[in-house]
Design a protein around this motif. Sequence first.
Motif, PDB file in Angstrom:
ATOM      1  N   GLY A 210       0.820  -1.204   0.000  1.00 45.07           N
ATOM      2  CA  GLY A 210       0.000   0.000   0.000  1.00 45.07           C
ATOM      3  C   GLY A 210       0.850   1.247   0.000  1.00 45.07           C
ATOM      4  O   GLY A 210       2.072   1.193   0.166  1.00 45.07           O
ATOM      5  N   GLU A 211       0.178   2.372  -0.153  1.00 46.11           N
ATOM      6  CA  GLU A 211       0.878   3.657  -0.187  1.00 46.11           C
ATOM      7  C   GLU A 211       1.117   4.198   1.223  1.00 46.11           C
ATOM      8  O   GLU A 211       2.005   5.026   1.438  1.00 46.11           O
ATOM      9  CB  GLU A 211       0.053   4.680  -0.982  1.00 46.11           C
ATOM     10  CG  GLU A 211      -0.194   4.289  -2.431  1.00 46.11           C
ATOM     11  CD  GLU A 211      -1.316   3.257  -2.567  1.00 46.11           C
ATOM     12  OE1 GLU A 211      -2.064   3.061  -1.590  1.00 46.11           O
ATOM     13  OE2 GLU A 211      -1.415   2.643  -3.638  1.00 46.11           O
ATOM     14  N   ALA A 212       0.323   3.765   2.185  1.00 44.69           N
ATOM     15  CA  ALA A 212       0.453   4.235   3.558  1.00 44.69           C
ATOM     16  C   ALA A 212       1.324   3.279   4.359  1.00 44.69           C
ATOM     17  O   ALA A 212       1.568   2.138   3.960  1.00 44.69           O
ATOM     18  CB  ALA A 212      -0.928   4.356   4.198  1.00 44.69           C
TER      19      ALA A 212
ATOM     20  N   ILE B  81     -10.786  -4.274  -1.897  1.00 49.01           N
ATOM     21  CA  ILE B  81      -9.520  -3.737  -2.411  1.00 49.01           C
ATOM     22  C   ILE B  81      -9.712  -3.167  -3.809  1.00 49.01           C
ATOM     23  O   ILE B  81      -9.178  -2.093  -4.143  1.00 49.01           O
ATOM     24  CB  ILE B  81      -8.441  -4.841  -2.403  1.00 49.01           C
ATOM     25  CG1 ILE B  81      -8.130  -5.258  -0.963  1.00 49.01           C
ATOM     26  CG2 ILE B  81      -7.166  -4.356  -3.104  1.00 49.01           C
ATOM     27  CD1 ILE B  81      -7.228  -6.460  -0.851  1.00 49.01           C
ATOM     28  N   ARG B  82     -10.472  -3.847  -4.648  1.00 41.27           N
ATOM     29  CA  ARG B  82     -10.730  -3.327  -6.000  1.00 41.27           C
ATOM     30  C   ARG B  82     -11.436  -1.974  -5.942  1.00 41.27           C
ATOM     31  O   ARG B  82     -11.109  -1.057  -6.700  1.00 41.27           O
ATOM     32  CB  ARG B  82     -11.564  -4.339  -6.792  1.00 41.27           C
ATOM     33  CG  ARG B  82     -10.778  -5.556  -7.253  1.00 41.27           C
ATOM     34  CD  ARG B  82     -11.694  -6.537  -7.983  1.00 41.27           C
ATOM     35  NE  ARG B  82     -12.293  -5.951  -9.174  1.00 41.27           N
ATOM     36  CZ  ARG B  82     -11.781  -6.005 -10.401  1.00 41.27           C
ATOM     37  NH1 ARG B  82     -10.613  -6.629 -10.590  1.00 41.27           N
ATOM     38  NH2 ARG B  82     -12.407  -5.475 -11.425  1.00 41.27           N
ATOM     39  N   ALA B  83     -12.410  -1.838  -5.039  1.00 34.42           N
ATOM     40  CA  ALA B  83     -13.119  -0.561  -4.929  1.00 34.42           C
ATOM     41  C   ALA B  83     -12.186   0.551  -4.480  1.00 34.42           C
ATOM     42  O   ALA B  83     -12.266   1.689  -4.964  1.00 34.42           O
ATOM     43  CB  ALA B  83     -14.289  -0.710  -3.953  1.00 34.42           C
TER      44      ALA B  83
ATOM     45  N   ARG C 191      -5.600   5.803  -0.433  1.00 33.89           N
ATOM     46  CA  ARG C 191      -4.383   5.324   0.211  1.00 33.89           C
ATOM     47  C   ARG C 191      -4.748   4.237   1.205  1.00 33.89           C
ATOM     48  O   ARG C 191      -5.674   4.388   2.006  1.00 33.89           O
ATOM     49  CB  ARG C 191      -3.660   6.466   0.933  1.00 33.89           C
ATOM     50  CG  ARG C 191      -3.091   7.533   0.049  1.00 33.89           C
ATOM     51  CD  ARG C 191      -2.507   8.667   0.868  1.00 33.89           C
ATOM     52  NE  ARG C 191      -1.340   8.258   1.662  1.00 33.89           N
ATOM     53  CZ  ARG C 191      -1.348   8.068   2.972  1.00 33.89           C
ATOM     54  NH1 ARG C 191      -2.458   8.247   3.670  1.00 33.89           N
ATOM     55  NH2 ARG C 191      -0.254   7.698   3.622  1.00 33.89           N
ATOM     56  N   VAL C 192      -3.999   3.162   1.190  1.00 35.60           N
ATOM     57  CA  VAL C 192      -4.240   2.072   2.130  1.00 35.60           C
ATOM     58  C   VAL C 192      -2.899   1.550   2.639  1.00 35.60           C
ATOM     59  O   VAL C 192      -1.861   1.715   1.986  1.00 35.60           O
ATOM     60  CB  VAL C 192      -5.030   0.912   1.474  1.00 35.60           C
ATOM     61  CG1 VAL C 192      -6.426   1.359   1.105  1.00 35.60           C
ATOM     62  CG2 VAL C 192      -4.286   0.353   0.277  1.00 35.60           C
TER      63      VAL C 192
ATOM     64  N   ALA D  42      -5.362   3.743   7.135  1.00 41.89           N
ATOM     65  CA  ALA D  42      -4.228   4.450   6.548  1.00 41.89           C
ATOM     66  C   ALA D  42      -4.039   5.831   7.175  1.00 41.89           C
ATOM     67  O   ALA D  42      -2.967   6.422   7.100  1.00 41.89           O
ATOM     68  CB  ALA D  42      -4.426   4.590   5.039  1.00 41.89           C
ATOM     69  N   ASP D  43      -5.104   6.361   7.815  1.00 46.39           N
ATOM     70  CA  ASP D  43      -5.034   7.688   8.404  1.00 46.39           C
ATOM     71  C   ASP D  43      -4.558   7.660   9.859  1.00 46.39           C
ATOM     72  O   ASP D  43      -4.447   8.694  10.496  1.00 46.39           O
ATOM     73  CB  ASP D  43      -6.442   8.339   8.386  1.00 46.39           C
ATOM     74  CG  ASP D  43      -6.914   8.555   6.958  1.00 46.39           C
ATOM     75  OD1 ASP D  43      -6.063   8.648   6.068  1.00 46.39           O
ATOM     76  OD2 ASP D  43      -8.144   8.605   6.750  1.00 46.39           O
TER      77      ASP D  43
END
Length: 385
Positions: free
Chosen positions: A79-81, A131-133, A140-141, A383-384
């Motif tokens: 993931g990006e996070a 995950i697709r959604a 960001r996850v 992710a936040d």
Amino acid sequence: MSDADLPALAEAARRDLPHILEDLRRLVESETPSHDKELLDAGLDDIEAWLGERLGAPSERVRHAGGADGDVLEVLYPGEAAGEVLLLCHYDTVWPRGTIREWPVSIVGDRFNGPGCFDMKAGIVQGVWAIRALREQGARVPSIRFLLNGDEEIGSPASREHVERAGLRADVTLVLEPSRAGLVKTGRKGMGLFDVTATGIESHAGLDPEAGASAVHALAELVPEIAALAAPERGTTVNVGVFDGGTARNVVAGRAACQVDVRIQDPEETARVDAGLAALAPSDVRVKVEVTGGWNRMPMNPGPATDHAFGLAREVARGLGEDLGQISVGGASDGNLVAALGRPVLDGLGAAGAGPHSRDEHVSVGRTPHQVALVAGLLARLADR
């Protein structure tokens, strides 16, 4: 991720519902009974191929051999996070080979019905479509690790070490077992699996009955003592589920055995139950009693970290227009294994429906998009953190 994105996730899941149901049919029609190694291997092969079709190649992939039990598949999608979330799923079911022929998949009204659909193949499918959604929304996850094991229904003997290792590594574990009427499971009872075996002396029931010492009679005498170990006021239940013994009607039985299921909410109950089982003694001293087995899972009781994770899930549910409740249940899952390590766990994030382990097993079609969006929103919310 803002609340404004949550309705879009739900709408994407509603739009994709026909494909979600197609995927669920695919997984259900690929039978994976817990005790059928051939079908477990074939079923996991198909699940892995399907994961590749829906999510692409993972950055990490390992398949742990399960020996006589189902293999364990771990795949990681970066993931990006920061951080990592574990999506914990089992692909084995309680239904034996050939069930799908006599009980084919059907969709009638709001009910998707089929062996293993609710417990828990729908959860696997919902996790993938969540995950697709998120990818479609550009959210960001954290990194997401799927762990799929094929022996949960029989106590996770081969997969336990892999579940615990992955749970220790993850910041949060989300178990995609079915929900309880839409409620998240933040508590589960612990489980003990015991076998009580009585060994007596065989003799002819008519010609020489006094020479024998009946194991059946002795064990039957002990069953009320076993059942009396229950303490409902403490959350402890005891069930003698299987009893067998003897060889013939006219033989004083030389052997008898019963299988005992114990559920506890309070970890301190283990010592009391252990002592009670160890003290079992039949009135006929010629009969010997042996207790084997042990505690398979400790209770999953919520703590501050799980409370915080539930709070995040509740925020997501509110963004989807609903309030989210929590519940403690008597059934155990692999979530117990992770919770026993002191790690935060949210369980029951899978399908809405009813009837696990019964011919009434079904998934609510209409609630499926909401469940997908709930998991998706929670992943984004994590992710936040």
